[in-house]
Design an enzyme around this catalytic site. Structure first.
Site, PDB file in Angstrom:
ATOM      1  N   ASP A  50       0.842  -1.200   0.000  1.00  0.00           N
ATOM      2  CA  ASP A  50       0.000   0.000   0.000  1.00  0.00           C
ATOM      3  C   ASP A  50       0.876   1.248   0.000  1.00  0.00           C
ATOM      4  O   ASP A  50       0.891   2.007   0.960  1.00  0.00           O
ATOM      5  CB  ASP A  50      -0.907  -0.023   1.229  1.00  0.00           C
ATOM      6  CG  ASP A  50      -2.040   1.009   1.121  1.00  0.00           C
ATOM      7  OD1 ASP A  50      -2.282   1.488  -0.003  1.00  0.00           O
ATOM      8  OD2 ASP A  50      -2.651   1.315   2.146  1.00  0.00           O
ATOM      9  N   SER A  58      -3.999   5.286  -7.963  1.00  0.00           N
ATOM     10  CA  SER A  58      -5.218   4.481  -8.046  1.00  0.00           C
ATOM     11  C   SER A  58      -6.463   5.349  -7.940  1.00  0.00           C
ATOM     12  O   SER A  58      -7.428   5.170  -8.690  1.00  0.00           O
ATOM     13  CB  SER A  58      -5.204   3.431  -6.925  1.00  0.00           C
ATOM     14  OG  SER A  58      -6.367   2.636  -6.971  1.00  0.00           O
ATOM     15  N   LYS A  82      -5.105   4.926   8.295  1.00  0.00           N
ATOM     16  CA  LYS A  82      -4.035   4.775   7.309  1.00  0.00           C
ATOM     17  C   LYS A  82      -3.053   5.943   7.402  1.00  0.00           C
ATOM     18  O   LYS A  82      -1.845   5.773   7.254  1.00  0.00           O
ATOM     19  CB  LYS A  82      -4.636   4.700   5.900  1.00  0.00           C
ATOM     20  CG  LYS A  82      -3.624   4.446   4.811  1.00  0.00           C
ATOM     21  CD  LYS A  82      -4.302   4.236   3.452  1.00  0.00           C
ATOM     22  CE  LYS A  82      -5.081   2.948   3.422  1.00  0.00           C
ATOM     23  NZ  LYS A  82      -5.605   2.643   2.068  1.00  0.00           N
TER      24      LYS A  82
END
Length: 296
Positions: A50, A58, A82
């Site tokens: 990631d 993306s 995140k």
């Protein structure tokens, strides 16, 4: 959305729905807007890769391919989110804005509170329930999901030069409270093709209870997500977690913190084991000093 309506639609049907209803929610893979990104995701997800660069690529590739001119990016910040801190969020915002400028894409980035899950449900059916409760102004609608939705919708409305800064929130609230938002959602669902009704909950469930009296200080987002995954979400649409308590709430020993739902006994056992290891919630005697959602 897959719980409520068909999302695998042809490009022609997508265009027809957007022209008629000015919006829709569908799976981007059908339109093949960014086929290379789909391949990369299929490789990265099983390997838990990631990277920041791939994250930005993306998100933006499909928007640019679709011809978007304006984009609102929400970056939740939290210890178990995140993005962990404001400095990291600022760096990510700069990267989004830099790439957006190269493609003449107007990007606005907002930072939101990622210290705990938004809404009560984790899992397709449970999350869809939360969304419909907010849209229908239901008395049980999660207040945090409603507030965040209004703030983000307000910022999108302010992309219109005729809407003054700060006016978008009030406009979004009026649209929601009048019932127009719910009516439009129902119209889009019918246009895309209504899905068959799912059961309200799968047959297997397990309640995780408070081990002491006190106030909830933190909820570990990553552990909550892992428990939901072990329970079968999102593969099994009805599986997941339903939160009964959030940060700042007072609990007594024995109160239910959250309930795990699963369709299979083996998956429930895996989820129970991780939940019973503890540290998903932290409970202290004193109330937390700051429980406000923040927006920058």
């Amino acid at each position: 959305m897959e719980v409520l309506a068909k999302v695998e639609l042809s490009l022609e049907k997508m265009k027809k729905i957007v022209q008629s209803h000015r919006g829709m929610l569908s799976w981007g893979g059908t339109a093949k807007l960014a086929p290379v990104d789909d391949i990369l995701i299929s490789v990265e997800r099983p390997l838990s890769m990631d990277s920041t660069g791939q994250l930005v690529a993306s998100i933006l590739s499909k928007k640019i391919a679709a011809g978007s001119t304006h984009l609102l990016i929400d970056i939740p910040i939290g210890a178990s989110a995140k993005i962990h801190d404001k400095q990291e969020a600022l760096q990510l915002r700069k990267l989004f804005e830099y790439i957006g400028d190269l493609f003449a894409l107007h990007i606005e980035v907002v930072f939101t509170d990622g210290s705990q899950p938004i809404g009560n449900g984790i899992g397709p059916v449970l999350e869809a329930r939360d969304v419909l409760q907010v849209l229908s102004n239901h008395i049980d609608a999660p207040a945090d999901l409603r507030e965040k939705s209004l703030r983000l919708a307000g910022r999108i409305l302010e992309f219109d030069p005729d809407v003054r800064g700060g006016q978008g929130y009030a406009t979004a609230r009026d649209i929601l409270e009048s019932g127009r938002a719910f009516d439009k959602m129902q119209a889009i669902i019918l246009a895309q093709g209504e899905q068959k009704k799912h059961e309200n909950q799968p047959p297997l469930q397990y309640e995780v209870i408070a081990y002491t009296n006190g106030y909830i200080h933190t909820i570990d987002n990553l552990k909550i997500a892992n428990i939901a995954d072990l329970a079968g979400a999102p593969r099994d649409k009805c599986a997941g977690i339903d939160l009964s308590k959030k940060v700042g709430d007072h609990v007594n020993k024995g109160d239910t913190l959250f309930t795990i739902y699963a369709c299979y006994k083996s998956e429930l056992e895996f989820a129970k084991k991780l939940a019973d290891e503890g540290n998903v919630y932290t409970i202290n005697a004193k109330a937390p000093s700051n429980n406000a959602h923040y927006y920058i």
